[in-house]
Design an enzyme around this catalytic site. Sequence first.
Site, PDB file in Angstrom:
ATOM      1  N   GLY A  11      70.613  -2.043  95.774  1.00  0.00           N
ATOM      2  CA  GLY A  11      71.793  -1.343  95.259  1.00  0.00           C
ATOM      3  C   GLY A  11      72.853  -1.256  96.349  1.00  0.00           C
ATOM      4  O   GLY A  11      72.528  -1.267  97.534  1.00  0.00           O
ATOM      5  N   ASP A 140      70.198   7.000 100.043  1.00  0.00           N
ATOM      6  CA  ASP A 140      69.085   7.962 100.035  1.00  0.00           C
ATOM      7  C   ASP A 140      68.629   8.365 101.443  1.00  0.00           C
ATOM      8  O   ASP A 140      67.928   9.365 101.608  1.00  0.00           O
ATOM      9  CB  ASP A 140      67.877   7.383  99.293  1.00  0.00           C
ATOM     10  CG  ASP A 140      68.089   7.325  97.788  1.00  0.00           C
ATOM     11  OD1 ASP A 140      69.153   7.767  97.329  1.00  0.00           O
ATOM     12  OD2 ASP A 140      67.200   6.826  97.088  1.00  0.00           O
ATOM     13  N   MET A 182      71.421  11.850  93.205  1.00  0.00           N
ATOM     14  CA  MET A 182      70.495  10.735  93.438  1.00  0.00           C
ATOM     15  C   MET A 182      69.476  11.110  94.502  1.00  0.00           C
ATOM     16  O   MET A 182      69.650  12.075  95.247  1.00  0.00           O
ATOM     17  CB  MET A 182      71.255   9.477  93.813  1.00  0.00           C
ATOM     18  CG  MET A 182      71.783   8.755  92.578  1.00  0.00           C
ATOM     19  SD  MET A 182      72.458   7.162  92.976  1.00  0.00           S
ATOM     20  CE  MET A 182      72.675   6.482  91.327  1.00  0.00           C
ATOM     21  N   LEU A 284      78.606   7.697  90.960  1.00  0.00           N
ATOM     22  CA  LEU A 284      79.778   8.095  91.758  1.00  0.00           C
ATOM     23  C   LEU A 284      79.373   8.227  93.216  1.00  0.00           C
ATOM     24  O   LEU A 284      80.172   8.023  94.129  1.00  0.00           O
ATOM     25  CB  LEU A 284      80.333   9.433  91.267  1.00  0.00           C
ATOM     26  CG  LEU A 284      81.086   9.411  89.933  1.00  0.00           C
ATOM     27  CD1 LEU A 284      81.444  10.818  89.510  1.00  0.00           C
ATOM     28  CD2 LEU A 284      82.334   8.557  90.073  1.00  0.00           C
ATOM     29  N   GLN A 285      78.085   8.558  93.431  1.00  0.00           N
ATOM     30  CA  GLN A 285      77.600   8.732  94.807  1.00  0.00           C
ATOM     31  C   GLN A 285      77.518   7.414  95.567  1.00  0.00           C
ATOM     32  O   GLN A 285      77.445   7.380  96.791  1.00  0.00           O
ATOM     33  CB  GLN A 285      76.209   9.387  94.795  1.00  0.00           C
ATOM     34  CG  GLN A 285      76.243  10.810  94.302  1.00  0.00           C
ATOM     35  CD  GLN A 285      74.901  11.271  93.771  1.00  0.00           C
ATOM     36  OE1 GLN A 285      74.139  11.906  94.489  1.00  0.00           O
ATOM     37  NE2 GLN A 285      74.590  10.965  92.530  1.00  0.00           N
TER      38      GLN A 285
HETATM   39  O1  F6P Z   1      68.178   3.784  96.246  1.00  0.00           O
HETATM   40  C1  F6P Z   1      69.458   4.202  95.992  1.00  0.00           C
HETATM   41  C2  F6P Z   1      69.588   4.676  94.569  1.00  0.00           C
HETATM   42  O2  F6P Z   1      70.929   5.078  94.405  1.00  0.00           O
HETATM   43  C3  F6P Z   1      68.613   5.773  94.157  1.00  0.00           C
HETATM   44  O3  F6P Z   1      68.977   7.048  94.605  1.00  0.00           O
HETATM   45  C4  F6P Z   1      68.615   5.624  92.668  1.00  0.00           C
HETATM   46  O4  F6P Z   1      67.404   6.076  92.089  1.00  0.00           O
HETATM   47  C5  F6P Z   1      68.735   4.154  92.485  1.00  0.00           C
HETATM   48  O5  F6P Z   1      69.376   3.645  93.623  1.00  0.00           O
HETATM   49  C6  F6P Z   1      69.514   3.776  91.255  1.00  0.00           C
HETATM   50  O6  F6P Z   1      69.451   2.408  91.107  1.00  0.00           O
HETATM   51  P1  F6P Z   1      70.223   1.592  89.978  1.00  0.00           P
HETATM   52  O7  F6P Z   1      71.649   1.476  90.411  1.00  0.00           O
HETATM   53  O8  F6P Z   1      69.546   0.291  89.963  1.00  0.00           O
HETATM   54  O9  F6P Z   1      70.102   2.357  88.702  1.00  0.00           O
END
Ligand code: F6P
Length: 360
Positions: A11, A140, A182, A284-285
Site C-alpha cells: 500500500g 502503521d 488504520m 485519508l490517512q
Molecule cells: O498497512 C497499511 C494499511 O493502511 C493498514 O493500516 C490497513 O489495514 C491496510 O493498509 C489497508 O490496505 P488496503 O488499502 O489494501 O485496503
Amino acid sequence: MKRIGILTGGGDAPGLNAVIRAAVKTAIYEYGYEVIGIRDGYDGFIDDRGVTRLGIEDVRGLLPRGGTILGAASRGNPYARKVIHDGKEIIIDVSNEIIQGIKRLELDALLVLGGDGTLHSAHELYLKGAPVIGVPKTIDNDIGGTETTFGFDTAVTTATEAIDKLHTTAEAHHRVMVLELMGRDAGFISLHAGVAGGADVILIPEIPFKFESVVAKVRQRVERGYLFSIIAVSEGAKPVGEEQVFSRPGDEIYVPRLGGIGQVVGKYIEEQGFETRVTVLGHLQRGGTPTPFDRWLATRYGAAAVRLAAQGKFDRMVALQAGKIVNVSLEEAIAVPKRVGLTDDAVITARGMSIAFGDE
Ligand code: F6P
C-alpha cells in the site's frame, strides 16, 4: 556506470515520492549512476507494465507529492501471483522471472520501498541472488529494526486533525464520537493520535478491550461533568476473547479486509444510553502531502539506501535509531514486527492521564 532499480511495493504511504527523489538525486549527483524505476511493485518486472528511466527532470517537484509516481501493487507478492490460465484463476510463483528481470535490466542494486510483506519478499529474492536494499514504508509503523517508518507521521497528523475536529462537534452536542483509524496489528496511529488529540479512550490491537470498561469511562466522564467523549479505535482492535471485525473475507491473495469495529463499539455505547456517532477515517490517512518530518526522513532514507548500494551492502534495510540513519539486516527487520508494548512510555503516560484502554 552502475545502474540502480527502485520499486514501491504494498500500500502507498506519504513520502514514497520523496524517497524516490532523494535516491535519484543522490545516485546521479553523488555517484553518476543510472536509475531505473520499476512500475507497480514487483509486477513491473513481469507484466510489460515496464520500467522507466528516472532522471533529475522526472523527480522535480516530487517532494510534497503523496502517492508514488511508480505505482504500487498491494499484495504484489512474487511468490503468490494471481494469473488467468485457460480461463481459470491460478496462483503462481514468479520469483524466478523477477530474478531474470533484474539480470535483463543489468541492475547492480534494487531499492525496495515497502512494508512487511514487500520486505519479506525482498529478503527471499536476495536469497535467490537479487541485490536488494530495503527502505521501511508504512503508515502503521510496524516494521522491526527501526524506530519510525516514513508515512507514519503524516498519518498521525491527519488522524489528530480528525480528532480535533470531532472534539468541537462532540462538545457542542454532548455526544460520544468514535473514530476508527488504520492499524491492522499495531495500534501506533491510534495511540499517537489519541494522545496528541486528547482522546478519552484508545482501543488498539495489542490490548483487547471490554465493552463495559469503555462505557465505564464514558459514564465516569459524565459524572465528572464532561458530557462528551472521544474514542480512537484501531481497525484491528478486538474485544477480549473475540475476533477482529472484517468487512471482506480474505483469499489466497488478499488478507481479510478489516473494518467495522468502530460501528460495533459505537452501537454498544449508544445502547447504554449515550448518543454516539461513528467516523471511519480510512484511506485519508494514506493520502496527501507528507509532513516535513516524513519528507526529512524519506530524503535521508533514500540517500542512505543509495550509499548502501554504492558500498555493495545488500540484504540490508535503512533504519532510524536514536535519531541516526543506520542499516540493519533485512532478516532482523522482518523477524519480529513492531508492536505497541504494554509498558511503553506512551501507554503509561496515557494511563496516568486517565486515558482508558478498555482493559481495566
Ligand atoms: O498497512 C497499511 C494499511 O493502511 C493498514 O493500516 C490497513 O489495514 C491496510 O493498509 C489497508 O490496505 P488496503 O488499502 O489494501 O485496503
